[in-house]
Design a protein around this motif. Structure first.
Motif, short mmCIF file in Angstrom:
data_model
loop_
_atom_site.label_atom_id
_atom_site.label_comp_id
_atom_site.label_asym_id
_atom_site.label_seq_id
_atom_site.Cartn_x
_atom_site.Cartn_y
_atom_site.Cartn_z
N UNK A 223 0.66 -0.96 0.19
CA UNK A 223 0.04 0.44 0.19
C UNK A 223 0.71 1.03 -0.01
N UNK A 224 2.31 0.74 -0.49
CA UNK A 224 3.29 2.21 -0.26
C UNK A 224 2.58 3.64 -1.55
N UNK A 225 2.56 4.95 -1.23
CA UNK A 225 2.58 5.83 -1.76
C UNK A 225 3.27 6.17 -3.51
N UNK A 226 4.23 5.02 -2.78
CA UNK A 226 5.50 5.60 -3.49
C UNK A 226 6.69 4.71 -3.08
N UNK A 227 6.84 3.61 -4.55
CA UNK A 227 7.53 2.37 -4.08
C UNK A 227 9.16 2.94 -4.39
N UNK A 228 10.54 3.21 -4.59
CA UNK A 228 11.65 3.22 -5.37
C UNK A 228 11.84 1.69 -5.03
N UNK A 229 12.56 0.91 -6.78
CA UNK A 229 12.90 0.20 -6.15
C UNK A 229 13.78 -0.06 -7.98
N UNK A 230 14.93 -0.67 -7.56
CA UNK A 230 15.94 -1.17 -8.16
C UNK A 230 15.11 -2.05 -9.51
N UNK A 231 15.75 -1.98 -10.76
CA UNK A 231 15.41 -2.37 -11.88
C UNK A 231 17.06 -2.57 -12.85
#
Length: 310
Positions: A223-231
């Motif tokens: 339920x995160x408003x923003x997810x920063x995730x590696x790609x």
């Protein structure tokens, strides 16, 4: 909650992308929290509108060089940045030993209090406004992702309505703003909730790197408003991702989709997808958007305001 990317490359810097570091600016507190501190982070800070003197907390995911080689330089400079106060650094086992070894061999003395916290999964920091949690990811060394939760706030206090009810200003207003019930001198019982607008739901920001797809990232990103995730890799290079325990664009999108996140920003891209190569970064973006449409590709100095929920 304002996010600024200081580095979006993986492993090594490129001409247009520095290595990992993300800043979370909390304007109402005049504070900046950093997530990872790769080589050159303090130079990136100097090219932004943020101030090194506002850095109060640094959260390190793991001890690979592209995530910590800028830490000692920034800590040393912080003491020269005018009225240094205190910095709290959070990270995996071994981080404190690394900092102490750097101090010893470079003869560096910190002129301000520095506290290094060795984190475990769960809550690593909490105050009246925020909770920071961490969870284990899946990488070649011990690595953690971080989740920052802004606590819910009472809605806007209706001063005009309070005045119409004859409520005197002062400490009573503070109690009513917190939603408390107050009895006035004339016997009136006032429920603070009746004078406040809808509760402001706290925002949730999650930072996950370095990791291959794992349940730990999904759990953190719920339920995160923003997810920063590696790609780091394109879907075509999934075998490399599994070998090196990094994520593809499609893995990042799957985490966002499974966790019910609102927005995904991908980062930590391999330099192999530079312009002119067979696969380029826009291809990674299209791969992710096919699974999770609300996906953005990070670049150095991208600034993003995490929106409040309606």
């Amino acid at each position: 909650m304002q996010i600024t990317f200081f580095g979006t490359s993986s492993g090594v810097p490129t001409r247009s992308r520095n290595v990992s570091s993300v800043a979370l600016r909390l304007p109402q507190r005049a504070e900046v929290w950093l997530f990872d501190c790769g080589e050159g982070t303090q130079h990136q800070l100097l090219h932004s509108d943020l101030k090194i003197s506002q850095v109060t907390r640094i959260f390190i995911t793991h001890t690979h060089g592209d995530h910590i080689f800028g830490l000692m330089g920034l800590l040393a400079t912080y003491g020269l940045a005018g009225n240094p106060t205190r910095i709290d650094v959070y990270g995996p086992p071994g981080l404190n030993d690394y900092i102490k070894a750097c101090q010893r061999y470079s003869f560096t003395h910190f002129s301000y209090p520095l506290k290094v916290h060795t984190v475990q999964p769960g809550i690593v920091y909490e105050d009246d406004e925020y909770i920071v949690k961490c969870g284990l990811l899946k990488h070649r060394v011990t690595a953690f992702g971080y989740r920052v939760e802004e606590k819910d706030r009472a809605g806007r206090f209706d001063v005009e309505k309070a005045q119409e009810l004859g409520i005197p200003s002062g400490p009573i207003y503070g109690k009513l703003k917190r939603g408390e019930t107050v009895t006035l001198p004339d016997g009136q019982v006032i429920n603070g909730a009746d004078l406040c607008g809808p509760t402001q739901i706290g925002r949730k920001f999650v930072y996950c790197t370095d990791t291959v797809f794992c349940e730990g990232a999904v759990e953190l990103a719920q339920d995160a408003d923003l997810l920063i995730h590696e790609a780091t890799f394109a879907h075509q290079d999934a075998e490399l991702a599994f070998q090196r325990l990094h994520s593809t664009s499609t893995m990042a999108a799957q985490v966002a989709l499974t966790a019910g996140a609102k927005h995904l920003i991908m980062t930590h891209f391999s330099p192999r997808y530079a312009p002119g190569n067979d696969i380029q970064l826009n291809d990674l973006l299209q791969e992710a958007k096919a699974i999770f449409p609300n996906t953005t590709m990070a670049y150095d100095f991208l600034a993003y305001e995490v929106p409040r929920r309606e």
